[in-house]
Enzyme design. Structure first.
Site, PDB file in Angstrom:
ATOM      1  N   ASP A  35       0.759  -0.945   0.014  1.00  0.00           N
ATOM      2  CA  ASP A  35       0.141  -0.138  -0.025  1.00  0.00           C
ATOM      3  C   ASP A  35       0.822   1.243   0.154  1.00  0.00           C
ATOM      4  O   ASP A  35       1.903   1.340   0.102  1.00  0.00           O
ATOM      5  CB  ASP A  35      -0.836  -0.124   1.551  1.00  0.00           C
ATOM      6  CG  ASP A  35      -0.082  -0.005   2.511  1.00  0.00           C
ATOM      7  OD1 ASP A  35      -0.411  -0.899   3.362  1.00  0.00           O
ATOM      8  OD2 ASP A  35       0.566   1.001   2.715  1.00  0.00           O
TER       9      ASP A  35
ATOM     10  N   HIS B 259       8.419  -5.639  -1.368  1.00  0.00           N
ATOM     11  CA  HIS B 259       7.439  -6.446  -2.054  1.00  0.00           C
ATOM     12  C   HIS B 259       6.616  -5.893  -2.971  1.00  0.00           C
ATOM     13  O   HIS B 259       5.518  -6.404  -3.556  1.00  0.00           O
ATOM     14  CB  HIS B 259       6.382  -6.994  -0.896  1.00  0.00           C
ATOM     15  CG  HIS B 259       7.103  -7.982   0.180  1.00  0.00           C
ATOM     16  ND1 HIS B 259       6.356  -8.687   1.215  1.00  0.00           N
ATOM     17  CD2 HIS B 259       8.364  -8.848  -0.094  1.00  0.00           C
ATOM     18  CE1 HIS B 259       7.335  -9.224   1.948  1.00  0.00           C
ATOM     19  NE2 HIS B 259       8.370  -9.540   1.176  1.00  0.00           N
TER      20      HIS B 259
ATOM     21  N   CYS C 281       8.997  -5.476 -21.521  1.00  0.00           N
ATOM     22  CA  CYS C 281      10.112  -4.454 -21.438  1.00  0.00           C
ATOM     23  C   CYS C 281      10.259  -4.063 -19.989  1.00  0.00           C
ATOM     24  O   CYS C 281      11.237  -3.429 -19.652  1.00  0.00           O
ATOM     25  CB  CYS C 281       9.901  -3.047 -22.109  1.00  0.00           C
ATOM     26  SG  CYS C 281       8.391  -2.263 -21.610  1.00  0.00           S
TER      27      CYS C 281
ATOM     28  N   CYS D 217       1.127  -2.833 -22.703  1.00  0.00           N
ATOM     29  CA  CYS D 217       2.120  -2.006 -21.995  1.00  0.00           C
ATOM     30  C   CYS D 217       2.082  -0.615 -22.741  1.00  0.00           C
ATOM     31  O   CYS D 217       2.344  -0.514 -23.883  1.00  0.00           O
ATOM     32  CB  CYS D 217       3.470  -2.655 -22.002  1.00  0.00           C
ATOM     33  SG  CYS D 217       4.878  -1.448 -21.590  1.00  0.00           S
TER      34      CYS D 217
ATOM     35  N   CYS E  88       6.158  -0.090 -24.771  1.00  0.00           N
ATOM     36  CA  CYS E  88       6.371  -0.944 -25.819  1.00  0.00           C
ATOM     37  C   CYS E  88       5.202  -1.414 -26.448  1.00  0.00           C
ATOM     38  O   CYS E  88       5.330  -1.869 -27.703  1.00  0.00           O
ATOM     39  CB  CYS E  88       7.375  -1.970 -25.296  1.00  0.00           C
ATOM     40  SG  CYS E  88       6.241  -3.313 -24.235  1.00  0.00           S
TER      41      CYS E  88
ATOM     42  N   GLY F  57       4.366  -4.363  13.417  1.00  0.00           N
ATOM     43  CA  GLY F  57       3.507  -5.008  12.668  1.00  0.00           C
ATOM     44  C   GLY F  57       3.565  -6.005  11.615  1.00  0.00           C
ATOM     45  O   GLY F  57       2.885  -6.049  10.652  1.00  0.00           O
TER      46      GLY F  57
ATOM     47  N   LEU G 116       0.879  -6.129  17.855  1.00  0.00           N
ATOM     48  CA  LEU G 116      -0.460  -6.551  18.744  1.00  0.00           C
ATOM     49  C   LEU G 116       0.003  -7.472  19.398  1.00  0.00           C
ATOM     50  O   LEU G 116      -0.634  -7.477  20.773  1.00  0.00           O
ATOM     51  CB  LEU G 116      -1.375  -6.936  17.750  1.00  0.00           C
ATOM     52  CG  LEU G 116      -2.840  -6.550  17.972  1.00  0.00           C
ATOM     53  CD1 LEU G 116      -3.028  -5.296  18.534  1.00  0.00           C
ATOM     54  CD2 LEU G 116      -4.017  -7.066  16.859  1.00  0.00           C
TER      55      LEU G 116
ATOM     56  N   ALA H 136      -0.690  -0.517  16.611  1.00  0.00           N
ATOM     57  CA  ALA H 136       0.156   0.554  16.201  1.00  0.00           C
ATOM     58  C   ALA H 136      -0.027   1.869  16.279  1.00  0.00           C
ATOM     59  O   ALA H 136       0.929   2.701  16.538  1.00  0.00           O
ATOM     60  CB  ALA H 136       0.552  -0.015  14.761  1.00  0.00           C
TER      61      ALA H 136
HETATM   62  N1  APR Z   1      -1.187  -2.930  15.425  1.00  0.00           N
HETATM   63  C1  APR Z   1      -0.019  -3.660  15.494  1.00  0.00           C
HETATM   64  N2  APR Z   1       0.178  -4.999  14.894  1.00  0.00           N
HETATM   65  C2  APR Z   1      -0.864  -5.494  14.368  1.00  0.00           C
HETATM   66  C3  APR Z   1      -2.010  -4.889  14.380  1.00  0.00           C
HETATM   67  C4  APR Z   1      -2.368  -3.774  14.781  1.00  0.00           C
HETATM   68  N3  APR Z   1      -3.429  -2.731  14.910  1.00  0.00           N
HETATM   69  N4  APR Z   1      -2.838  -5.591  13.926  1.00  0.00           N
HETATM   70  C5  APR Z   1      -2.429  -6.862  13.409  1.00  0.00           C
HETATM   71  N5  APR Z   1      -1.204  -6.719  14.079  1.00  0.00           N
HETATM   72  C6  APR Z   1       0.108  -7.599  13.806  1.00  0.00           C
HETATM   73  C7  APR Z   1      -0.271  -9.154  13.867  1.00  0.00           C
HETATM   74  O1  APR Z   1      -0.064  -9.521  15.304  1.00  0.00           O
HETATM   75  C8  APR Z   1       0.818  -9.894  13.136  1.00  0.00           C
HETATM   76  O2  APR Z   1       1.925 -10.020  14.127  1.00  0.00           O
HETATM   77  O3  APR Z   1       0.797  -7.744  12.628  1.00  0.00           O
HETATM   78  C9  APR Z   1       1.148  -8.874  12.042  1.00  0.00           C
HETATM   79  C10 APR Z   1       0.599  -9.029  10.624  1.00  0.00           C
HETATM   80  O4  APR Z   1       1.283 -10.214  10.110  1.00  0.00           O
HETATM   81  P1  APR Z   1       0.945 -10.898   8.705  1.00  0.00           P
HETATM   82  O5  APR Z   1      -0.692 -10.808   8.438  1.00  0.00           O
HETATM   83  O6  APR Z   1       1.534 -12.098   8.695  1.00  0.00           O
HETATM   84  O7  APR Z   1       1.428  -9.764   7.575  1.00  0.00           O
HETATM   85  P2  APR Z   1       3.119  -9.529   7.398  1.00  0.00           P
HETATM   86  O8  APR Z   1       3.988  -9.933   8.483  1.00  0.00           O
HETATM   87  O9  APR Z   1       3.319  -8.132   6.767  1.00  0.00           O
HETATM   88  O10 APR Z   1       3.392 -10.502   6.186  1.00  0.00           O
HETATM   89  C11 APR Z   1       4.510 -10.587   5.400  1.00  0.00           C
HETATM   90  O11 APR Z   1       3.600 -12.014   3.796  1.00  0.00           O
HETATM   91  O12 APR Z   1       1.748 -12.645   2.609  1.00  0.00           O
HETATM   92  C12 APR Z   1       2.972 -12.008   2.724  1.00  0.00           C
HETATM   93  O13 APR Z   1       3.786 -10.516   0.924  1.00  0.00           O
HETATM   94  C13 APR Z   1       2.969 -10.681   2.083  1.00  0.00           C
HETATM   95  O14 APR Z   1       4.283  -8.727   2.902  1.00  0.00           O
HETATM   96  C14 APR Z   1       3.414 -10.031   3.148  1.00  0.00           C
HETATM   97  C15 APR Z   1       4.384 -10.843   4.081  1.00  0.00           C
END
Ligand code: APR
Length: 241
Positions: free
Chosen positions: A97, A112, A123, A139, A142, A178, A205, A222
């Site tokens: 995002d 990512h 290309c 694209c 190209c 997070g 969290l 967060a």
């Molecule tokens: N505040 C803080 N932490 C939070 C909150 C919040 N409001 N809500 C959820 N979390 C925490 C969860 O406890 C968890 O540890 O955020 C984490 C989210 O973990 P994932 O869903 O596994 O996300 P992420 O670690 O970013 O995933 C890594 O996996 O699927 C692929 O490419 C994708 O970039 C992603 C990568």
């Protein structure tokens, strides 16, 4: 002494902006509702591009209606405060995002990829793409290649690896915010920081899979924990360090 702080963010930093996380709550994460092997691999895209593109169209529309939260704005503030104190913030995100940028962060390393961009299969040109992305689209550069979301899928190499390693080697403090610590290489950065003698902090969290690696941890939403931590660091930068 100037500070160089390395911040790694994951889906949890955008959860309170209404963007789904992948794995955290039993049966509610994105990968509990959708099969990543059918939606987030190059093989899945080759096999069924329409379904993959529709999945990312829905996530893109959701992103366009989302807004940064207090955690994003606090990190943008930290970047500015460190810069004005002669220091540096390396903000590395696993998120696709653009909420860090919309909150004012000037330098964001998207390891990512980015949901609002598309890449040519021929290309490799990368184009800003905030609209839906039909499989028939070609694209703009190209005119021959088809387009895919500019995202790192499972089985693909993350972006900016060297830049991230160099930033980690220069850092004097490491924070993960997070992220569940489930996906490598990002999940390995804390251990690398530790091996370099860099103090490490987890903000989450709840404890991540790799929580034992961290020297310290703060648990909670967060949008609450990050601004409080940034405030402490900012006060700490008040000419003392
Ligand atoms: N505040 C803080 N932490 C939070 C909150 C919040 N409001 N809500 C959820 N979390 C925490 C969860 O406890 C968890 O540890 O955020 C984490 C989210 O973990 P994932 O869903 O596994 O996300 P992420 O670690 O970013 O995933 C890594 O996996 O699927 C692929 O490419 C994708 O970039 C992603 C990568």
């Amino acid at each position: 002494m100037t500070r160089h702080i390395f911040v790694l963010t994951g889906a949890g930093v955008s959860a309170e902006s209404g963007l789904g996380t992948f794995r955290d709550k039993a049966g509610e994460g994105i990968w509990a509702q959708f099969d990543p092997m059918k939606l987030a691999t190059p093989e899945a895209f080759a096999h069924d591009p329409e379904t993959v593109l529709a999945f990312y169209d829905a996530r893109r529309r959701n992103l366009l209606s989302a807004a940064p939260n207090a955690a994003h704005t606090a990190l943008a503030r930290l970047e500015a405060t460190l810069a004005s104190a002669g220091g540096e913030l390396s903000l590395v995100t696993q998120n696709i995002d653009d909420l860090h940028e919309r909150a004012g962060s000037q330098r964001v390393i998207h390891m990512h990829g980015e949901l609002l961009k598309a890449r040519c299969l021929n290309c490799e040109c990368v184009h800003l793409w905030p609209e839906d992305l039909p499989a028939s689209e070609s694209c703009p550069a190209c005119r021959t290649g088809g387009l895919r979301p500019h995202i790192v899928w499972f089985g693909e190499m993350p972006f900016h690896k060297d830049e991230i390693e160099q930033a980690l080697a220069r850092a004097d403090f490491f924070v993960a915010i997070g992220t569940s610590g489930a996906v490598y290489p990002a999940a390995g950065f804390a251990a690398e920081a530790r091996a370099l003698g860099i103090p490490t902090l987890e903000i989450n969290l709840k404890a991540a899979d790799n929580a034992v690696i961290f020297d310290a941890a703060r648990y909670g939403p967060a949008s609450v924990i990050v601004p409080a931590w940034v405030e402490e660091v900012t006060v700490g930068l008040g000419g003392k360090i």
